[in-house]
Design a protein around this motif. Structure first.
Motif, PDB file in Angstrom:
ATOM      1  N   PHE A   1      -6.758  -7.399  24.846  1.00 53.44           N
ATOM      2  CA  PHE A   1      -6.920  -6.093  25.486  1.00 53.44           C
ATOM      3  C   PHE A   1      -6.160  -5.002  24.726  1.00 53.44           C
ATOM      4  N   GLY A   2      -5.203  -5.421  23.896  1.00 55.08           N
ATOM      5  CA  GLY A   2      -4.360  -4.437  23.214  1.00 55.08           C
ATOM      6  C   GLY A   2      -4.959  -3.827  21.967  1.00 55.08           C
ATOM      7  N   PHE A   3      -6.154  -4.281  21.558  1.00 58.41           N
ATOM      8  CA  PHE A   3      -6.719  -3.720  20.322  1.00 58.41           C
ATOM      9  C   PHE A   3      -7.039  -2.227  20.459  1.00 58.41           C
ATOM     10  N   GLY A   4      -7.440  -1.802  21.654  1.00 57.82           N
ATOM     11  CA  GLY A   4      -7.683  -0.379  21.857  1.00 57.82           C
ATOM     12  C   GLY A   4      -6.431   0.439  21.663  1.00 57.82           C
ATOM     13  N   ALA A   5      -5.316  -0.046  22.238  1.00 59.49           N
ATOM     14  CA  ALA A   5      -4.042   0.650  22.064  1.00 59.49           C
ATOM     15  C   ALA A   5      -3.576   0.588  20.613  1.00 59.49           C
ATOM     16  N   LEU A   6      -3.834  -0.528  19.926  1.00 56.99           N
ATOM     17  CA  LEU A   6      -3.449  -0.646  18.520  1.00 56.99           C
ATOM     18  C   LEU A   6      -4.161   0.402  17.672  1.00 56.99           C
ATOM     19  N   ARG A   7      -5.429   0.661  17.975  1.00 57.90           N
ATOM     20  CA  ARG A   7      -6.184   1.639  17.193  1.00 57.90           C
ATOM     21  C   ARG A   7      -5.552   3.026  17.288  1.00 57.90           C
ATOM     22  N   ARG A   8      -4.996   3.356  18.443  1.00 60.66           N
ATOM     23  CA  ARG A   8      -4.368   4.671  18.617  1.00 60.66           C
ATOM     24  C   ARG A   8      -2.964   4.705  18.017  1.00 60.66           C
ATOM     25  N   GLN A   9      -2.232   3.582  18.143  1.00 65.30           N
ATOM     26  CA  GLN A   9      -0.825   3.594  17.772  1.00 65.30           C
ATOM     27  C   GLN A   9      -0.589   3.275  16.294  1.00 65.30           C
ATOM     28  N   VAL A  10      -1.327   2.323  15.746  1.00 68.08           N
ATOM     29  CA  VAL A  10      -1.169   1.955  14.327  1.00 68.08           C
ATOM     30  C   VAL A  10      -2.569   1.828  13.728  1.00 68.08           C
ATOM     31  N   PRO A  11      -3.252   2.940  13.490  1.00 71.26           N
ATOM     32  CA  PRO A  11      -4.658   2.880  13.073  1.00 71.26           C
ATOM     33  C   PRO A  11      -4.884   2.157  11.757  1.00 71.26           C
ATOM     34  N   GLU A  12      -3.900   2.181  10.862  1.00 73.58           N
ATOM     35  CA  GLU A  12      -4.111   1.531   9.568  1.00 73.58           C
ATOM     36  C   GLU A  12      -4.230   0.007   9.702  1.00 73.58           C
ATOM     37  N   ALA A  13      -3.696  -0.554  10.800  1.00 75.42           N
ATOM     38  CA  ALA A  13      -3.766  -2.008  11.002  1.00 75.42           C
ATOM     39  C   ALA A  13      -4.994  -2.435  11.794  1.00 75.42           C
ATOM     40  N   PHE A  14      -5.623  -1.496  12.503  1.00 80.60           N
ATOM     41  CA  PHE A  14      -6.629  -1.847  13.506  1.00 80.60           C
ATOM     42  C   PHE A  14      -7.811  -2.616  12.933  1.00 80.60           C
ATOM     43  N   TRP A  15      -8.517  -2.030  11.957  1.00 81.04           N
ATOM     44  CA  TRP A  15      -9.746  -2.664  11.490  1.00 81.04           C
ATOM     45  C   TRP A  15      -9.472  -3.975  10.770  1.00 81.04           C
ATOM     46  N   ALA A  16      -8.412  -4.027  10.000  1.00 79.10           N
ATOM     47  CA  ALA A  16      -8.076  -5.275   9.304  1.00 79.10           C
ATOM     48  C   ALA A  16      -7.820  -6.394  10.308  1.00 79.10           C
TER      49      ALA A  16
ATOM     50  N   TYR B   1       0.814  -1.213   0.000  1.00 78.44           N
ATOM     51  CA  TYR B   1       0.000   0.000   0.000  1.00 78.44           C
ATOM     52  C   TYR B   1       0.850   1.267   0.000  1.00 78.44           C
ATOM     53  N   ARG B   2       2.089   1.177   0.486  1.00 80.36           N
ATOM     54  CA  ARG B   2       2.983   2.338   0.389  1.00 80.36           C
ATOM     55  C   ARG B   2       3.448   2.548  -1.051  1.00 80.36           C
ATOM     56  N   ARG B   3       3.792   1.441  -1.719  1.00 81.76           N
ATOM     57  CA  ARG B   3       4.277   1.522  -3.101  1.00 81.76           C
ATOM     58  C   ARG B   3       3.819   0.275  -3.847  1.00 81.76           C
ATOM     59  N   PRO B   4       2.644   0.352  -4.477  1.00 84.81           N
ATOM     60  CA  PRO B   4       2.106  -0.828  -5.156  1.00 84.81           C
ATOM     61  C   PRO B   4       2.987  -1.251  -6.337  1.00 84.81           C
ATOM     62  N   THR B   5       3.293  -2.551  -6.387  1.00 86.71           N
ATOM     63  CA  THR B   5       3.998  -3.118  -7.535  1.00 86.71           C
ATOM     64  C   THR B   5       3.378  -4.464  -7.869  1.00 86.71           C
ATOM     65  N   MET B   6       3.587  -4.874  -9.108  1.00 84.19           N
ATOM     66  CA  MET B   6       3.053  -6.162  -9.524  1.00 84.19           C
ATOM     67  C   MET B   6       3.700  -7.303  -8.728  1.00 84.19           C
TER      68      MET B   6
ATOM     69  N   TRP C   1      -6.657  -3.721   4.829  1.00 84.00           N
ATOM     70  CA  TRP C   1      -5.572  -2.902   5.392  1.00 84.00           C
ATOM     71  C   TRP C   1      -5.808  -1.415   5.127  1.00 84.00           C
ATOM     72  N   GLY C   2      -5.760  -0.646   6.189  1.00 83.09           N
ATOM     73  CA  GLY C   2      -5.928   0.798   6.068  1.00 83.09           C
ATOM     74  C   GLY C   2      -7.366   1.264   5.975  1.00 83.09           C
ATOM     75  N   LEU C   3      -8.302   0.342   5.872  1.00 80.06           N
ATOM     76  CA  LEU C   3      -9.709   0.721   5.777  1.00 80.06           C
ATOM     77  C   LEU C   3     -10.265   1.159   7.129  1.00 80.06           C
TER      78      LEU C   3
END
Length: 597
Positions: free
Chosen positions: A322-337, A199-204, A234-236
């Motif tokens: 229990f760490g999902f709450g902290a994950l949402r704040r620290q790395v939000p792009e990974a949280f929902w996925a 997602y940072r640099r899409p390549t085939m 990812w990132g959604l």
């Protein structure tokens, strides 16, 4: 100062190697305790079938392998589908494909080293164990690589230590490496390395790699198709703007999506090609009568039961949840996925009707998800490290968790923890102990144990079997002149009955002395001692134990079953033995005792 995470990875690697090749080298075990036994043999069998026996359809070598090596009790790794004269292997081929390099190395070296090149001699077992360990350590290194830039050195270091010392990752990285889980753990770690970079640099190339990783995982265990949720989500975020942005992304890069499908299909299509080759059908459901209960998943049992509850046997994994709450704040792009993946992964895992997954220490089917759960765990540990008092409290809990996990791993192989069979009473009887009597195994069936005073015990019934017919009388007897024989022609003892009414007793114990010289491996074929409260012909409450769980061959033992008196009305108690197999068992000194408390 050196990198704490590198030191932690090195420590974890050395610890896993010592456990694998020092404490419990499963590669040199025999029979059903060998590395390539039970399900692990079922995944592996493709390789000797193709490269040694050249027989992937009829599997004529199967029964001979069972007789010579006894990796399982019966040849149930394959079956004949309806309308086919050929066998189809039960398990999919992804694991064998991954084991192929290690198998080929062992196959090339077996004869020069003086071992049979039969696929199951020591070089093959050693190579597959070494492969599992190396793959597990690679996965741990990739987890470290993902965690350090996002959460820091110490959270990454502690996450690896918690996973290795405080969860059943240790079991499947160090000892059970021929199972799929540690290999899949590493593929999840690879996927979580590829996805953010795509997602940072899409390549085939990255798109094909992501598709190929999901493909090999799906070929290994079909339910791992859920791994596709990680790159897709990812990132959604659950907002219209986020979905609109994602549609625009794929509108621009849709060819990469097609290439990802091609990469996945290259692996996934191997299985239907094999099915068609073996049976003539493109799709075969090889698990036969085993399946999923989608509407009634076994969530409580899978998470918390004494039999194989994931969080009961790996309680430090609560840290990740229990760490999902902290994950949402620290790395939000990974949280929902990761949240969506974890919820669906748990649901699918415990919708499977064999939710305890055989002889699984804790829940082996959860181990591969630890590469994902390492992220919220690291987020939680980063949050804790910023709060010294909370961190200190967690350190105490973690140390207890490490001891508990190492104790369990030891007990599963050299003690009394019987994986996949545990009950509440048996769990609490053995937890923390290193010496457990064989009689304690009877609690696996009865799940009931009287632990009060025996001072005022009353004997309600004794039976010495001295008056049995000649054909049911064993001599020399265990006691007196005659013992009762149970065999294929005499499978039931008489019913022994005592009149009782509510309030007469609080607890009862039936016991019998027994001896056999023949093993019984199948639990359902074991001799059972029943104690039953009845009201007329109605069964009010009943307990039973399987005697062969506790018997040592050639030795007589006195075996008990306890039962607490029910609240419902009853008028008598009966005791009997049932012997549903063809072996010979001798019993004597049947007793029924009442306890006042």
């Amino acid at each position: 100062m050196k990198s704490p995470s590198r030191l932690a990875w090195f420590f974890c690697s050395v610890f896993i190697l010592l456990v694998s090749f020092g404490y419990y080298p499963k590669w040199n075990k025999k029979g059903t305790e060998a590395l390539l036994s039970w399900d692990a043999y079922g995944y592996y069998i493709y390789l000797p079938a193709v490269f040694i026996h050249h027989d992937l359809k009829d599997l004529r070598f199967g029964e001979g392998i069972i007789k010579e090596f006894q990796p399982t009790i019966a040849f149930d790794q394959a079956f004949r589908p309806p309308g086919s004269n050929h066998y189809v292997l039960k398990y999919s081929s992804g694991m064998a494909l991954q084991e192929l390099p290690f198998f080929m190395a062992a196959h090339a070296l077996a004869k020069p080293l003086g071992y049979p090149d039969n696929g199951l001699s020591e070089p093959y077992q050693f190579a597959i164990q070494l492969g599992g360990v190396l793959v597990g350590l690679l996965g741990l290194a990739l987890v470290r690589r993902a965690l350090v830039p996002r959460f820091g050195e110490w959270p990454a270091a502690l996450t690896m230590i918690v996973l290795v010392l405080g969860s059943n990752y240790l079991e499947y990285a160090a000892i059970g490496g021929a199972m799929t889980h540690i290999w899949l753990f590493t593929w999840y770690a690879v996927l979580l390395t590829l996805t953010p970079s795509f997602y940072r640099r899409p390549t085939m190339g990255r798109a094909v790699a992501i598709g190929a990783v999901v493909g090999i995982m799906t070929l290994t265990r079909p339910t791992e198709i859920l791994a596709a949720l990680l790159p897709l989500c990812w990132g959604l975020r659950p907002t219209a703007a986020a979905f609109r942005e994602r549609f625009l992304f794929w509108g621009r890069y849709w060819p990469y999506g097609l290439w990802a499908l091609v990469g996945g299909a290259a692996f996934v299509l191997i299985q239907p090609l094999y099915w068609h080759y073996a049976s003539g059908n493109w799709i075969v459901y090889s698990y036969q009568d085993q399946g999923f209960s989608w509407l009634l998943p076994h969530l409580w049992e899978g998470l918390f039961s004494y039999r194989a509850g994931w969080l009961l046997y790996s309680p430090l994994l609560f840290t990740a949840l229990f760490g999902f709450g902290a994950l949402r704040r620290q790395v939000p792009e990974a949280f929902w996925a990761m949240l969506v993946f974890t919820i669906l992964f748990i649901y699918v895992t415990f919708a499977w009707d064999i939710w305890w997954y055989g002889g699984s220490l804790g829940q082996r089917a959860m181990v591969q998800s630890y590469a994902v759960l390492a992220w919220p765990m690291a987020a939680a540990l980063r949050w804790l490290l910023a709060r010294p008092k909370a961190a200190l409290a967690y350190a105490v809990v973690a140390l207890l968790g490490f001891y508990y996990n190492i104790w369990m791993t030891h007990q599963a192989h050299r003690g009394g923890l019987l994986t996949g069979e545990m009950s509440r009473a048996y769990f609490w009887h053995i937890v923390g102990r290193y010496n457990v009597s064989r009689n304690a195994r009877l609690l696996l069936d009865s799940n009931s144990e009287y632990t009060g005073s025996t001072k005022d015990t009353r004997v309600l019934l004794t039976e010495d079997f001295e008056q049995q017919p000649a054909e049911m009388c064993a001599t020399p007897a265990l006691a007196g002149k005659c013992s009762l024989v149970l065999d294929k022609d005499h499978q039931n003892s008489p019913d022994f009955s005592v009149d009782l009414k509510p309030g007469d007793v609080k607890w009862l114990r039936a016991s019998v002395q027994a001896r056999t010289d023949e093993p019984v491996w199948n639990t359902w074929d074991m001799t059972q001692l029943f104690i039953t409260f009845r009201k007329g012909d109605k069964v009010v409450k009943e307990k039973s134990v399987r005697l062969q769980r506790a018997l040592e061959l050639g030795w007589a033992s006195t075996l008990p079953v306890d039962i607490k008196a029910p609240q419902e009305p009853y008028d008598r108690v009966t005791v009997k033995l049932w012997h549903p197999n063809t072996t010979r068992l001798v019993v004597d000194e049947l007793r029924l005792e009442a306890f006042p408390q």
